[in-house]
Structures are given as structure tokens and as C-alpha cells.
Design a protein around this motif. Structure first.
Motif, PDB file in Angstrom:
ATOM      1  N   PRO A 347      28.275  26.254  33.958  1.00 12.12           N
ATOM      2  CA  PRO A 347      28.454  26.975  32.685  1.00 12.12           C
ATOM      3  C   PRO A 347      27.293  27.899  32.328  1.00 12.12           C
ATOM      4  O   PRO A 347      27.455  28.793  31.489  1.00 12.12           O
ATOM      5  CB  PRO A 347      28.605  25.840  31.665  1.00 12.12           C
ATOM      6  CG  PRO A 347      29.170  24.706  32.451  1.00 12.12           C
ATOM      7  CD  PRO A 347      28.504  24.810  33.794  1.00 12.12           C
ATOM      8  N   HIS A 384      36.223  31.943  28.840  1.00 15.52           N
ATOM      9  CA  HIS A 384      35.954  30.609  28.273  1.00 15.52           C
ATOM     10  C   HIS A 384      37.091  30.159  27.361  1.00 15.52           C
ATOM     11  O   HIS A 384      37.522  29.003  27.425  1.00 15.52           O
ATOM     12  CB  HIS A 384      34.626  30.643  27.509  1.00 15.52           C
ATOM     13  CG  HIS A 384      34.259  29.341  26.875  1.00 15.52           C
ATOM     14  ND1 HIS A 384      33.713  28.290  27.583  1.00 15.52           N
ATOM     15  CD2 HIS A 384      34.375  28.900  25.596  1.00 15.52           C
ATOM     16  CE1 HIS A 384      33.505  27.263  26.775  1.00 15.52           C
ATOM     17  NE2 HIS A 384      33.894  27.608  25.563  1.00 15.52           N
ATOM     18  N   GLY A 387      40.172  29.262  29.368  1.00 12.08           N
ATOM     19  CA  GLY A 387      40.007  28.146  30.295  1.00 12.08           C
ATOM     20  C   GLY A 387      39.856  28.548  31.737  1.00 12.08           C
ATOM     21  O   GLY A 387      39.821  27.675  32.613  1.00 12.08           O
ATOM     22  N   TRP A 389      37.211  30.107  33.115  1.00  9.33           N
ATOM     23  CA  TRP A 389      35.836  29.782  33.517  1.00  9.33           C
ATOM     24  C   TRP A 389      35.096  29.290  32.287  1.00  9.33           C
ATOM     25  O   TRP A 389      35.019  29.986  31.277  1.00  9.33           O
ATOM     26  CB  TRP A 389      35.135  31.003  34.106  1.00  9.33           C
ATOM     27  CG  TRP A 389      33.713  30.731  34.536  1.00  9.33           C
ATOM     28  CD1 TRP A 389      32.598  30.784  33.754  1.00  9.33           C
ATOM     29  CD2 TRP A 389      33.268  30.331  35.822  1.00  9.33           C
ATOM     30  NE1 TRP A 389      31.477  30.449  34.463  1.00  9.33           N
ATOM     31  CE2 TRP A 389      31.858  30.170  35.750  1.00  9.33           C
ATOM     32  CE3 TRP A 389      33.906  30.096  37.037  1.00  9.33           C
ATOM     33  CZ2 TRP A 389      31.093  29.795  36.837  1.00  9.33           C
ATOM     34  CZ3 TRP A 389      33.133  29.720  38.117  1.00  9.33           C
ATOM     35  CH2 TRP A 389      31.763  29.572  38.029  1.00  9.33           C
ATOM     36  N   SER A 390      34.524  28.105  32.384  1.00  9.19           N
ATOM     37  CA  SER A 390      33.822  27.517  31.248  1.00  9.19           C
ATOM     38  C   SER A 390      32.368  27.963  31.245  1.00  9.19           C
ATOM     39  O   SER A 390      31.672  27.853  32.264  1.00  9.19           O
ATOM     40  CB  SER A 390      33.905  25.987  31.313  1.00  9.19           C
ATOM     41  OG  SER A 390      33.192  25.407  30.237  1.00  9.19           O
ATOM     42  N   SER A 391      31.921  28.488  30.113  1.00  5.24           N
ATOM     43  CA  SER A 391      30.529  28.901  29.943  1.00  5.24           C
ATOM     44  C   SER A 391      29.896  28.109  28.809  1.00  5.24           C
ATOM     45  O   SER A 391      30.575  27.694  27.858  1.00  5.24           O
ATOM     46  CB  SER A 391      30.433  30.400  29.639  1.00  5.24           C
ATOM     47  OG  SER A 391      30.904  31.172  30.723  1.00  5.24           O
TER      48      SER A 391
END
Length: 414
Positions: A347, A384, A387, A389-391
């Protein structure tokens, strides 16, 4: 575009012109014209310096940049055989705007942090594992005996100590045989459990550990003939070494699923003979999306196995054929797959890399860096939320602050 003109000395008035195709800096395509004809061409990343010849006298002409005193400006200068020719026309040279101190400091901090994270990646993973990994560490002593033991040879009887309760004082006696009594005992500082003391005359171990966990250490015994006249400190016939350990029972009031390694009954190994022992652990939590817990095994990073032995990471079996007599303390770790350090590292990856790349543009205070930086932040936020790519929200907040500082300075300077 910036234009600079010079009139060359001579009967005919030849004109030399430098054109820089840029709106604000020396970073742009460059052309040198002699009487309107292009004679030199430079790409965006190339400098101004070039050498020509006077069309009449054949004297050498040099065009280069010179700094202006007390000003952030570099001006073009034309020399004819070492004598500077005055400029006769054109535009003022571009002003070099250095990046603001806040931007330069932020860039330095980000780049230093990136360098430190790359060079200390294993340390970061170890810290995350120690804080979040569901694991249990076991300290044991692995002793490999020689194939043949001489009765007169100085040796230490491999000790076996009973298991202790947490916080219980420890007491044990080491026994030496052979050699020439009286004996003198010493302890190695590396890997020694703090709080445990060794009587140098009797070989008695005693004390209460200052930290939770098993007890371990390495001791040496010296007989009366060990004078170490050669001064090399090497282990010889008048010195013996052995590792010891004592199991401390695990507490029962831990969280559900906590891994606990059972008390080991590790046999002695013998050089040149096959050896096998299996460590057993209870508990464990399943990995995300799985139903059953899977326990894996590894050795401590700062410990090593005797030569010839291997630890099976899936079964916890220590096996192999030891090649030589030795005794080592060993840390065995059992862990499950319920936590992965990369879930906490990834993240931060996208914001960290984006900030580092965009700060390159910030150092030159170019508008494209501000626009691209804002667009990349928007892409990260969208990824983000959706959903994909979570940062880290903290990383996104810090990234936005860096962008806002750079945008404010760019607006002020332009």
C-alpha cells in the motif's frame, strides 16, 4: 525562444546567431547560424559549447556559457582566439530558477527514505514479522559428537536441563572430563541469555532470564595446560566448547490460534552418521481465504545449522549427515501464513514511487510535473476506492501534501 547575435570582426560584417527553442530555460533545441545558414545543431539535452572558424581570417571561434555574478543566470559568450566578442543584439538569457528550499528538502528526504528502504528491506520485513507474524521461536542446542571419543581428551558432557515455567529461576551444572584439572569456564557473549550467570570455577549456571523465551548460550572450558602461548585464541586440545539450552514452557492464556512449539527432545548427532529429528508445533491460524492453518518452519536469520544438516521448511524435520564435530545454538521458528509483510508494504509502494518520480519534475519547477502528479494521485484514489489496488490512506495524505506544496510554489514562481 531565446535569440543571441554577434557581429564578427573583419572587412565583411558576418553575423553569428544562437537560437534556443525554449520558453524558460536552456533545456531546448539549439541552432547556431552563420549569415543565416545553420552550421551547428544541438538536441534538447545537449549543451551550447561549440567551435567554429572565422570565414575570412580562419581564426578559431568558441561559443560557450558563462555564469553571471550574483545572479542565477548563465549568458552565452563568443570568443575569437581567446578574445570575447561583444553581443550585438538578441533577448536576455533565461533565468535559472532553483527549486525552493522546501521542495529540495522534501525531495532529499524522499530519496534518502527510498534508498534506506531498499538497503534495509530485510530489516523492515523482520520488524513487521516481529509485530504481526503469528509465530513461536524455539532455542535449542545442536551438538555433533566426534565419531571416536578419546578418554583423555578434554570434553564437556552435553547437558540436558528440565523445562522451566515462565519467570522461574534457572540453575544447572556443566560437567567437564579429561584434560588436566582444574578447569576454568568462560561464556561467549553472542547469543547468551541475559540474566544467566556462569561460575568460572565450577561451571554452574544460575539466574533468572531478563526476557521471556528459552535459555541458551555457548560455554568454553579450559584446563590447566591451556596457556594459549601462540595468542591465536583457537580451540585446541586444552579447550572444549559446547552449546546448551533450556526450554521454557509457553503460557496458556494467549490468543486463540497462537503457535506453540512443543518441548523438544533433541538427540545428539554424531559426525558421519545420518541424523533426523522432527519439531512439532500446535495452533496456527489459516491464511486469508483458507479453512485450515498451515505451519511452516525456518531457522533464525543470525543462526546457522551444523554443516551437513538441513531443516525442512514444510515438515519441520532436521535431517542430514553432519560432517564434523561441533556444537551450536540454534533458533527454530514456526509460523503460519495468516500474515504476509507485503500486505503492509505494497500500500505504500505506489505513493512512494509516484512521489519520487514527480519530484524530479518539481526540482525544475515544470508545470507538467504538477499536472502529472495530480493525475497520478487521482488514479491512485480511484484504484483504492474501486478495490483494484489498495493504497495507504496515510501515504495518500502525505503525497497530497507534497503535491500541494509544489503546486503553491509553482504558482508563486510563475
Amino acid at each position: 525562444m531565446f535569440t543571441f547575435r554577434w557581429t564578427l570582426p573583419g572587412e565583411r560584417k558576418h553575423e553569428l546567431t544562437l537560437n534556443v527553442y525554449s520558453s524558460r530555460s536552456w533545456f531546448g533545441r539549439k541552432e547556431v547560424l552563420l549569415d543565416g545558414q545553420r552550421v551547428v545543431r544541438r538536441r534538447r539535452t545537449e549543451g551550447v559549447f561549440c567551435r567554429l572558424w572565422h570565414p575570412e581570417t580562419g581564426e578559431r571561434l568558441e561559443l560557450r556559457l558563462l555564469p553571471v555574478a550574483d545572479r542565477p543566470v548563465w549568458r552565452p559568450a563568443l570568443f575569437c582566439d581567446g578574445r570575447e566578442i561583444p553581443q550585438t543584439g538578441g533577448t536576455p538569457p533565461p533565468v535559472l530558477n532553483p527549486p525552493p528550499r522546501a521542495i529540495a528538502t522534501t525531495a532529499a528526504i524522499v530519496y534518502v527514505a527510498m534508498l534506506m528502504s531498499l538497503t534495509s528491506g530485510f530489516a523492515i520485513v523482520d520488524i513487521l514479522n516481529s509485530l504481526n507474524l503469528n509465530h513461536d521461536d524455539l532455542r535449542v542446542a545442536v551438538t555433533v559428537l566426534p565419531a571416536v571419543i578419546s578418554a583423555d581428551e578434554l570434553r564437556i558432557e552435553p547437558p540436558r536441563f528440565p523445562a522451566l515455567e515462565p519467570g522461574q529461576p534457572f540453575e544447572g551444572q556443566l560437567q567437564a572430563f579429561g584434560g588436566a584439572p582444574p578447569y576454568h569456564w568462560t561464556a561467549e557473549k553472542s547469543g547468551w541469555t541475559r540474566g544467566i550467570e556462569l561460575d568460572a570455577n565450577t561451571g554452574r549456571l544460575h539466574g533468572t532470564p531478563l526476557r521471556p523465551g528459552d535459555i541458551s548460550g555457548v560455554v568454553e572450558v579450559h584446563d590447566s595446560h591451556d596457556t594459549d602461548d601462540d595468542g591465536d585464541g583457537a580451540i585446541d586440545a586444552h579447550t572444549a566448547k559446547i552449546a546448551f539450552s533450556a526450554y521454557v514452557r509457553r503460557s496458556r492464556d494467549d490468543q486463540p490460534g497462537a503457535i506453540r512449539i512443543r518441548e523438544p527432545d533433541l538427540p545428539l548427532a554424531r559426525a558421519g552418521e545420518p541424523f533426523e529429528y522432527r519439531f512439532i508445533a500446535d495452533g496456527g491460524r489459516p491464511a486469508p481465504g483458507e479453512q485450515e492453518a498451515v505451519v511452516r518452519w525456518t531457522k533464525g536469520r543470525k543462526t546457522s545449522l551444523p554443516e551437513g544438516l538441513k531443516l525442512d521448511g514444510e515438515t519441520g524435520v532436521l535431517h542430514g549427515v553432519p560432517k564434523k564435530p561441533e556444537s551450536r545454538p540454534l533458533v527454530i521458528r514456526a509460523y503460519d501464513l495468516s500474515y504476509k509483510p507485503m500486505h503492509d508494504v505494497l500500500p505504500w509502494a505506489a505513493p512512494f514511487v509516484t512521489t519520487a518520480l514527480c519530484l524530479i519534475g518539481y526540482l525544475t519547477m515544470r508545470r507538467v510535473a504538477v499536472v502529472v502528479f495530480a493525475a497520478l494521485i487521482a488514479v491512485q484514489v480511484a484504484a483504492h476506492v474501486s478495490g483494484i489496488w489498495s493504497s495507504s490512506l496515510l501515504a495518500l495524505a502525505l503525497e497530497t501534501i507534497v503535491w500541494a506544496v509544489g503546486a503553491a510554489y509553482w504558482k508563486k514562481m510563475n
